[in-house]
Each structure stands twice: as C-alpha cells, then as structure tokens.
Scaffold this active site. Structure first.
Site, PDB file in Angstrom:
ATOM      1  CD  GLU A 191      -8.985   4.047  -1.859  1.00  0.00           C
ATOM      2  OE1 GLU A 191      -9.921   3.628  -1.166  1.00  0.00           O
ATOM      3  OE2 GLU A 191      -8.118   4.830  -1.403  1.00  0.00           O
ATOM      4  CG  ASP A 241      -2.323   0.272   0.963  1.00  0.00           C
ATOM      5  OD1 ASP A 241      -2.608   1.378   0.463  1.00  0.00           O
ATOM      6  OD2 ASP A 241      -3.155  -0.606   1.236  1.00  0.00           O
ATOM      7  CG  ASP A 279      -4.960   5.313   1.018  1.00  0.00           C
ATOM      8  OD1 ASP A 279      -5.770   4.399   1.178  1.00  0.00           O
ATOM      9  OD2 ASP A 279      -5.016   6.394   1.654  1.00  0.00           O
ATOM     10  CG  HIS A 286      -9.151  -2.090   3.939  1.00  0.00           C
ATOM     11  ND1 HIS A 286      -8.782  -2.071   2.596  1.00  0.00           N
ATOM     12  CD2 HIS A 286      -8.884  -0.854   4.402  1.00  0.00           C
ATOM     13  CE1 HIS A 286      -8.302  -0.885   2.305  1.00  0.00           C
ATOM     14  NE2 HIS A 286      -8.361  -0.123   3.381  1.00  0.00           N
ATOM     15  CG  ASP A 287     -11.715   1.200   2.990  1.00  0.00           C
ATOM     16  OD1 ASP A 287     -11.288   1.115   4.159  1.00  0.00           O
ATOM     17  OD2 ASP A 287     -11.057   1.716   2.062  1.00  0.00           O
TER      18      ASP A 287
HETATM   19  C1  NOJ Z   1      -8.601   4.608   1.753  1.00  0.00           C
HETATM   20  C2  NOJ Z   1      -8.276   3.401   2.585  1.00  0.00           C
HETATM   21  O1  NOJ Z   1      -8.669   2.256   1.893  1.00  0.00           O
HETATM   22  C3  NOJ Z   1      -8.986   3.576   3.894  1.00  0.00           C
HETATM   23  O2  NOJ Z   1      -8.970   2.410   4.682  1.00  0.00           O
HETATM   24  C4  NOJ Z   1      -8.377   4.740   4.617  1.00  0.00           C
HETATM   25  O3  NOJ Z   1      -9.109   4.992   5.792  1.00  0.00           O
HETATM   26  C5  NOJ Z   1      -8.383   5.999   3.738  1.00  0.00           C
HETATM   27  N1  NOJ Z   1      -8.023   5.761   2.377  1.00  0.00           N
HETATM   28  C6  NOJ Z   1      -7.422   7.003   4.294  1.00  0.00           C
HETATM   29  O4  NOJ Z   1      -6.101   6.552   4.111  1.00  0.00           O
END
Ligand code: NOJ
Length: 563
Positions: free
Chosen positions: A259, A101, A202, A332-333
């Site tokens: 992302e 990441d 990210d 994970h989100d």
């Molecule tokens: C995206 C990540 O996937 C998430 O888990 C994180 O909280 C935010 N970006 C901030 O880094």
C-alpha cells in the site's frame, strides 16, 4: 509476453475481507474467523482465488486492528489460532489462498516493544521507535498526523516525544534499527510457514524517514506542516524492501502488494519490476484522489472523468511489461464506488456492473472489496455518535474546534468517510450478519441489497463479477494485452482497447446518466464485426456508424486482428 514461468497472481482475483464486518458466528456483533469459514463456499462460488484479510491480530482496536499489540496472537473477538489454522486449511481445500495484512510502519502503543521502549531511555527497545526531544516544550517538528492533530506525543516517563504518523496509539517503528528489522522478518516467516499466500503491506512506503525529520510546508487552511516529502518513498525504502525480499519473501511463492500513498508510476516501476526483487504490485492512490481537494480528502470535488482516464492510462503504460498493476475501486478506507463514481439510486445495479467491467478489463490484478460484488452503497448516519472510525471522529472534533459548520463536516463524511465501507455485509433481507447487535449499524437498505437476493437473481451485480473472474481465466488478452485509450477528452465515456497479436477487445463504458453517441471510426473498428464478451444491458444498440451508449452502459466487443 506470456512465459511458462508467469506467476499465479497475475491471473488471480483477490477478495478483501474486513473481518469485523464480514460474518459474526457467535452473536457478539463482531465478525470473526468461524464466520469467515462459514462463507468460504460463497467466495468459491464467486470464483476468487485469493482472500486478503485485514488485520486479525491482537489489538486494542484504536484503528480497528491496524494498531497491533501482538503480531503472533489472534484477536480474541475474532477467534483463536486454531480457528486461523482451520481457515487456512478450509480455504486451501477450496483452492483459495489467504493473504495477510502486514502492518509494520507502526505498532500499537500497547505492544510489548513500545511498553519497554517508553520505560526508559536505556531500554533495549528504545530505538525500536522514533523518539526525539521537544523544542521549548513543543513537538520536535511541525508534522500533522494523518488522523488530525500533531504527529508527536509527549510521553511523561522520559519526557520525550514519539512519532506517530497515525493515531497516538500507533507509534512509528524505527526501521533504521537492525534488531527491529530482524524481529519483523522473523514474524513474517512465522506466518509464511503456516502456509499463508502473501502479504498486503500497510503504508509500506512510509517506513523510511529522512534524517533530521525537517519541518514540512504548511498548506493553506492547514494547522500542521505536511511531513510527507520526508517519509513517503523515503531514502532507504528500496534498501529495506530488498532486504525483506532477500531475507524472507524470496523463499516463498507468494503475492505481495505494497500500500503506497504518494507513489507515482515511476516509483511503481522501481517497486514492482521483478528484477528489483521488492514487491509484486502496489496500491496507488492517484485515481482515488481525483475527486478530492488539493490538501484533504474531505474537500469533495465531482469526478473529472478525463483526469481519471489519463491517470489509468499513465499507470497502464508505465507498468506494461515492466512491473505489475493492482486494480481497485474499493477497500476498507474508501467510500463505496457505486455511490462515488456511479449512481446508487436509479442506476445502482447498472452502474455497479459498469464500474466492475471498466476496472476488470484493465491490465493488473483486481481486488474486490467485500460487498462490492453486491453493489453495496454508502451510508448516512444522522449522528456523529454512530460513526466508529477514528479518522472520521478525530477530523470531526478538530473541525468543530476550528468552527467549521457541522453540516459541512457531515457532507465530507457522507462522501468520503471510511465507515461507508465498514457497515456489515448484508447476507439476508434482515441483515443476517449477526444475531446480536452489530458493532456498527447496518446500512438500512438490507431489504433491497443482500446476498440472498443477489444469488437468486441471475441479473444481479454478483453474476457480473463472477463472469469477469471466469473471463480472466479463459482469455489471455485480459492478463497480457496492451492498453490503448480512445476518446481521451470525452467527459462521459471511458473507451479503451486491449490488444494482443491476434485479438483486440474494445471496452466501452459510460460514466454518465445520459445516452452518448459513439462512432466506430473513432474506435478504428466496425462495431458490427465484434463479438459481445460481456455487457450490462440485455441487448445492444449497434448501428452501421456507431452506437448509442446508454446511461452507465458497459460493453466489451472482441475482434480478430487483421494483420
Ligand atoms: C492504511 C490502512 O488501510 C488504514 O485502514 C489504516 O488506518 C492506516 N494504514 C494505518 O495503519
């Protein structure tokens, strides 16, 4: 079509590990690198090619590692740099690449750069972050943070405000600053030289902000302005990505995935067209926003399958032979897909397999999130104290303050909270994740859903994923075929074709609890001529005219093309 120089990541399947919740080797209740190493054989058995590791760097864990204190140190709880080097070697011995990441929109407020930056207006690192003076003792603009509250925090030392699009412990970096960019490129090179297989970047399309940081529109029911038009796909984003590519990435044969919340298919064409030399693929959010209200994800709507199909169609067409898609249901989100678009009760196994088949037959690189291959489900903790995620906790507190009823808040958390994805992997019927107390409670359904069970049962969700990965290696059509949506207005069936010059595959999936009729004429094939490639029911009900598609059924039929 296919050329000899096609990149390896087009045919790869990525498995995402959230290290905290994967496997604990030392009984402290927190997953770690030796734990991951001990499970590499399991991943090899599944057949994936790449592991994406969520952040393993030193961090105070305000946002579970997405707040990095030191980019070149491994978090103590996860192990040591020796463990990391061993992970790369052991993975390599099994033909697995490790993607890391890259979190460079922000750091932790405990990062040495920020500590220096806030110490004085004259600090060499002052401009590594985004500082502004307040307006009449109010923040410089009205932006809200993604994690509730203002996106600005006043620092008492210099009496100025710094921008944090996420938590106040995640100050945003200032990409206008060349010294900062150079430091980041050097850090990336450090990891690439260790032999990693690439980066997942990210919120990388947030790094360029519009000059002046104008106020955002305040939407109904929202306390803050929406700053996103001023930082999503900002004015210099392509310049920065091109520079990063030229300075670092082009020297390595690696996978890069950005992302990118708010990126449209048109944006993705620019980001992923190889001629532009930016990134290989992006994570879109559009298909994940379909069951949310207009202004926030907590506002839960039922899935509109017609809208979902239209969205996939748009992305599949936009990037075919132009750029490249990533394919995902989970990370994970996001909540667990079987609880979200499937049925995690009566049809848990069937619907988990259907969702897998539906996604993996699209064009792009699929990402499997840990536990998805087991059909792991969402979790419901009764008490807010049992939730660990900063986004969930901040949202809960701010809505309680606004007078929203607790039961309404909990409904949103049950459906969309990120901790749904973060309960530990269920290795055995008693859990098997740790000998200690897990950092977050396990899902109580370990007895029924666990790796031991999945491996013992040839009809488990695991083997559907394994087969999908095998098929990708054997059939070019999965990687290269064009996409054609059928029955666009059918609210229950998602039916599409993949085509090459020689073959066409018909993918039939049912997203409902009911049996639906499908006529062969609407698919322009005689279904009885098709060869079954993969299915989630033991036998098929194919008739002369059409078929009955049973609840959550998925079936892929292959046809030779009559030219
Ligand atoms: C995206 C990540 O996937 C998430 O888990 C994180 O909280 C935010 N970006 C901030 O880094």
């Amino acid at each position: 079509m296919k050329t000899n120089k096609e990149p390896w990541w087009k045919r790869s399947v990525v498995y995402q590990i959230y290290p905290r919740s994967f496997m604990d080797s030392n009984g402290d209740g927190i997953g770690d690198l030796p734990g991951i190493i001990s499970k590499l054989d399991y991943l090899q058995r599944l057949g994936v090619d790449v592991i994406w590791l969520s952040p393993v760097f030193d961090s105070p864990n305000d946002d579970n590692g997405y707040d990095i204190r030191d980019y070149r140190t491994i978090l103590d709880e996860f192990g040591t740099m020796e463990d990391f080097d061993r992970l790369i070697q052991e993975a390599d011995a099994r033909g697995l690449r490790i993607v890391m990441d890259l979190v460079v929109n922000h750091t932790s407020d405990e990062h040495a750069w920020f500590v220096e930056s806030k110490s004085s207006k004259d600090s060499k690192y002052r401009d590594y972050y985004i500082w502004k003076e307040g307006k009449n003792d109010q923040p410089p603009n009205n932006w809200g943070s993604v994690f509730s509250g203002s996106a600005w925090e006043k620092d008492e030392v210099t009496e100025s405000y710094y921008l944090h699009l996420f938590s106040k412990k995640q100050p945003d970096l200032n990409w206008e600053n060349k010294a900062l960019r150079d430091d980041i490129y050097e850090m990336m090179t450090y990891w690439l030289d260790k032999g990693i297989g690439g980066f997942r970047m990210d919120v990388i399309n947030f790094i360029s902000k519009v000059e002046g940081l104008p106020d955002g529109k305040v939407n109904p029911g929202q306390a803050y302005g929406d700053g996103s038009p001023y930082f999503i796909n900002g004015p210099k984003i392509h310049t920065h990505l091109k520079e990063m590519n030229e300075r670092v990435l082009q020297n390595y044969d690696v996978l890069t995935v950005g992302e990118m919340p708010g990126a449209t298919p048109k944006d993705a064409q620019l980001y992923t067209n190889p001629a532009n030399k930016e990134v290989n693929m992006v994570f879109t959010f559009e298909h994940m926003d379909i069951d949310s209200g207009p202004f926030e994800k907590w506002d839960v709507k039922p899935l509109d399958l017609v809208a979902l199909k239209q969205n996939f169609q748009k992305w599949q067409h936009a990037l075919h032979e132009v750029g490249w898609n990533s394919l995902y249901w989970n990370n994970h989100d996001q909540p667990r897909i079987v609880s979200r678009f499937g049925n995690d009760q009566e049809f848990r196994v069937t619907s988990a397999k259907m969702l897998a088949i539906c996604l993996h037959m699209l064009q792009g690189t699929p990402y499997i999130y840990q536990g998805e291959e087991l059909g792991m489900t969402n979790v419901k903790f009764d008490r807010i104290e049992d939730y660990k995620d900063i986004e969930t906790i901040n949202m809960y507190n701010s809505k309680i303050e606004q007078g929203v009823l607790e039961k309404d808040i909990m409904r949103g958390i049950y459906a969309k909270g990120r901790d749904n994805a973060r309960t530990p992997i269920q290795w055995t019927k008693d859990g098997g994740f740790t000998t200690g107390i897990p950092w977050i409670q396990m899902n109580p359904n370990t007895n029924e859903i666990n790796v031991d069970q999945a491996l013992d049962d040839k009809t488990s969700v695991f083997y559907t994923y394994q087969k999908l990965i095998e098929l990708r290696k054997e059939h070019d059509i999965i990687t290269y075929g064009s996409f054609h949506l059928l029955l666009p207005n059918n609210p229950s069936l998602f039916v599409y074709k993949r085509k090459t010059e020689k073959e066409e595959w018909l993918v039939i999936t049912n997203f409902s609890d009911n049996t639906e009729k499908l006529e062969w004429t609407s698919c322009e094939v005689d279904g009885l001529d098709g060869k079954v490639i993969i299915a989630n029911y033991d036998s098929q009900e194919l008739g002369e005219q059409g078929m009955n598609v049973r609840p959550y059924e998925a079936l892929v039929l292959a046809f030779e093309r009559r030219l």
